[in-house]
Design an enzyme around this catalytic site. Structure first.
Site, mmCIF file in Angstrom:
data_model
loop_
_atom_site.group_PDB
_atom_site.id
_atom_site.type_symbol
_atom_site.label_atom_id
_atom_site.label_comp_id
_atom_site.label_asym_id
_atom_site.label_seq_id
_atom_site.Cartn_x
_atom_site.Cartn_y
_atom_site.Cartn_z
ATOM 1 N N GLU A 106 0.783 -0.895 -0.265
ATOM 2 C CA GLU A 106 0.116 -0.052 0.343
ATOM 3 C C GLU A 106 0.552 1.155 -0.263
ATOM 4 O O GLU A 106 1.567 1.255 0.369
ATOM 5 C CB GLU A 106 -1.143 0.219 0.972
ATOM 6 N N CYS A 119 3.372 8.459 0.677
ATOM 7 C CA CYS A 119 3.903 7.506 1.481
ATOM 8 C C CYS A 119 4.471 6.244 0.518
ATOM 9 O O CYS A 119 3.398 5.682 0.306
ATOM 10 C CB CYS A 119 3.109 7.843 3.055
ATOM 11 N N CYS A 126 6.396 -6.158 6.376
ATOM 12 C CA CYS A 126 7.985 -6.642 7.687
ATOM 13 C C CYS A 126 8.473 -7.034 8.626
ATOM 14 O O CYS A 126 7.706 -7.784 9.272
ATOM 15 C CB CYS A 126 7.400 -5.294 7.891
ATOM 16 N N CYS A 130 6.824 -4.387 15.028
ATOM 17 C CA CYS A 130 6.600 -3.968 16.112
ATOM 18 C C CYS A 130 5.273 -4.006 16.646
ATOM 19 O O CYS A 130 4.504 -4.410 15.711
ATOM 20 C CB CYS A 130 6.214 -2.739 15.567
ATOM 21 N N CYS A 133 2.097 -2.131 15.332
ATOM 22 C CA CYS A 133 2.153 -1.687 14.098
ATOM 23 C C CYS A 133 1.097 -2.788 13.003
ATOM 24 O O CYS A 133 1.762 -3.979 13.421
ATOM 25 C CB CYS A 133 3.167 -1.929 13.470
ATOM 26 N N LEU A 230 11.526 6.002 17.640
ATOM 27 C CA LEU A 230 12.350 5.037 18.751
ATOM 28 C C LEU A 230 11.117 5.170 19.340
ATOM 29 O O LEU A 230 11.513 3.784 20.089
ATOM 30 C CB LEU A 230 13.170 6.862 19.254
ATOM 31 N N CYS A 347 0.560 2.624 8.952
ATOM 32 C CA CYS A 347 1.629 1.604 8.164
ATOM 33 C C CYS A 347 1.481 0.125 8.253
ATOM 34 O O CYS A 347 0.973 -0.728 9.388
ATOM 35 C CB CYS A 347 3.132 1.680 9.036
HETATM 36 N N1 SAH Z 1 10.075 0.371 9.371
HETATM 37 C C1 SAH Z 1 10.044 1.811 8.930
HETATM 38 C C2 SAH Z 1 9.183 2.420 8.545
HETATM 39 C C3 SAH Z 1 7.616 2.074 8.060
HETATM 40 S S1 SAH Z 1 6.657 2.356 9.657
HETATM 41 C C4 SAH Z 1 10.405 2.266 10.433
HETATM 42 O O1 SAH Z 1 9.825 1.595 11.358
HETATM 43 O O2 SAH Z 1 10.023 3.572 11.076
HETATM 44 C C5 SAH Z 1 6.702 4.144 9.317
HETATM 45 C C6 SAH Z 1 6.103 4.635 11.150
HETATM 46 O O3 SAH Z 1 4.731 4.896 11.327
HETATM 47 C C7 SAH Z 1 6.770 3.989 11.967
HETATM 48 O O4 SAH Z 1 7.551 5.106 13.151
HETATM 49 C C8 SAH Z 1 5.766 3.525 12.777
HETATM 50 O O5 SAH Z 1 6.377 3.307 14.202
HETATM 51 C C9 SAH Z 1 4.696 3.974 12.338
HETATM 52 N N2 SAH Z 1 3.504 3.320 12.421
HETATM 53 C C10 SAH Z 1 3.301 2.081 12.180
HETATM 54 N N3 SAH Z 1 1.882 1.547 12.863
HETATM 55 C C11 SAH Z 1 1.492 2.653 13.280
HETATM 56 C C12 SAH Z 1 0.151 3.186 14.317
HETATM 57 N N4 SAH Z 1 -0.943 2.459 13.803
HETATM 58 N N5 SAH Z 1 -0.216 4.838 14.835
HETATM 59 C C13 SAH Z 1 0.953 5.180 14.432
HETATM 60 N N6 SAH Z 1 1.785 4.953 14.128
HETATM 61 C C14 SAH Z 1 2.232 4.142 13.110
#
Ligand code: SAH
Length: 362
Positions: A106, A119, A126, A130, A133, A230, A347
């Site tokens: 996406e 974006c 991935c 996380c 996520c 972070l 994401c």
């Molecule tokens: N892997 C990379 C890029 C993808 S995620 C990274 O970790 O930076 C891009 C951003 O979206 C990251 O900061 C991630 O923590 C955030 N993100 C993911 N899921 C989210 C959610 N449900 N709400 C808010 N931010 C989110």
């Protein structure tokens, strides 16, 4: 003609890749020459695709019909297709793209007046996983090719021919520094002044923080912006939120100090606020102490709730207090506006919705 595999790092002319979007302009010229056409035909194709958002070779009437016919049989213009679009009340649009092998990714188009940000995703799924996520919930299927990354911008540009895309952020699905060869190649293609012409300083790579990858970015593409997700100043909490977190906070900060020494560019930290997990005032204090060791700014993002993930969005007053605490400690911090909250814009979310609910094409 042989077709290169999906994740091949060196897609080089004159061997044809699986779509025109995999080429750099130099490679497209070499490919045209190898087929007996003058090199400038590649420039015409390139401009039609990237400047005029043409969707079909047959519409590129500036090039001879036999070349068009040859391209139609040998090399698709794009290898992905849009399979769903969700439009947010704030105007942003999320596209689910179907890739040649049936996988989906996406991307989000975010308008800001006459310009827009796209974006993009860098991987199918991935590998970082996380806990909050949606992208990592099913792991990673494969890396995207450079062309599949560039096509995410092409599809958005086709839908909005009068709106210039001038920013690209790698904040979609995947960890861009784990697919560096293709991400760097895609960045060079989108930066080409004869095509999309997106400035290096308007491209942001967002990473969970992979020290080796951060140094490669600094060495190879020093003008590209770096954002680091972070989410916790404390190692134990960060490991809980990011189980496959590749290094300690100190190792990460050390890499970022080297990054700054090499590029003189300020790092952006992303900090997703998860209610009653990392959003207390003492969390802001620890964060301020940690990030002050490198020139930076902090983007504080209220969590966009993901079904099935055990985290909640904090109330607005908590977000405000967190940002205030950082600012009081002389850290540049802003609460980033959450765009597309109503279209599962975080994401990886829409793709999951799509898989489970089968969304109609808008
Ligand atoms: N892997 C990379 C890029 C993808 S995620 C990274 O970790 O930076 C891009 C951003 O979206 C990251 O900061 C991630 O923590 C955030 N993100 C993911 N899921 C989210 C959610 N449900 N709400 C808010 N931010 C989110």
């Amino acid at each position: 003609m042989s077709i290169t595999t999906s994740t091949a790092a060196n897609v080089s002319a004159p061997e044809a890749p699986r779509a025109f979007t995999e080429f750099t302009l130099a490679e497209a010229r070499a490919w045209c020459t190898s087929q007996g056409w003058p090199a400038y035909r590649a420039d015409q194709l390139w401009q039609a695709l990237y400047r005029h958002a043409i969707t079909d070779y047959q519409a590129i009437t500036a090039v001879p019909a036999p070349l068009r016919a040859q391209l139609v049989t040998l090399l698709p213009l794009c290898s992905s297709a849009v399979s769903a679009v969700a439009t947010s009340a704030d105007g942003s649009e999320k596209r689910v793209l179907k890739l040649a092998d049936g996988e989906t990714v996406e991307s989000v188009w975010i308008p800001m007046g006459a310009h827009a940000t796209v974006c993009v995703s860098s991987q199918v799924g991935c590998p970082i996983g996380c806990r909050f996520c949606a992208s990592g919930m099913d792991g990673v299927a494969r890396n995207l090719t450079a062309g599949e990354i560039v096509e995410q911008i092409v599809h958005a540009a086709r839908a909005h021919p009068r709106c210039e895309i001038n920013n690209v952020v790698f904040m979609g699905m995947g960890e861009p520094l784990l697919n560096w060869a293709q991400v760097a190649r895609a960045i060079r293609i989108m930066n080409d002044p004869h095509g999309l012409c997106i400035g290096m300083r308007r491209i942001t790579v967002s990473t969970v923080g992979i020290p080796r990858g951060i140094l490669r970015l600094a060495e190879e593409l020093p003008q590209v912006n770096l954002a680091v997700s972070l989410h916790a100043a404390d190692d134990a909490l960060r490991r809980r939120l990011i189980p496959r977190c590749p290094c300690s906070n100190e190792e990460l900060l050390q890499a970022l100090r080297t990054y700054y020494a090499l590029t003189r560019r300020r790092v952006t930290f992303e900090y997703v606020l998860l209610h009653e997990v990392n959003d207390r005032v003492q969390d802001a204090r620890r964060l301020a102490a940690l990030v002050k060791t490198v020139p930076c700014k902090v983007n504080v993002i209220a969590y966009n709730e993901v079904p099935g993930a055990p985290f909640r969005t904090p109330p607005a007053r908590v977000v405000h207090a967190f940002v205030e605490e950082l600012c009081a400690r002389h850290v540049t911090a802003v609460a980033r506006r959450r765009k597309g909250g109503d279209i599962a814009a975080a994401c990886g979310q829409l793709r999951r919705t799509f898989h489970s609910v089968a969304m109609p094409v808008a």
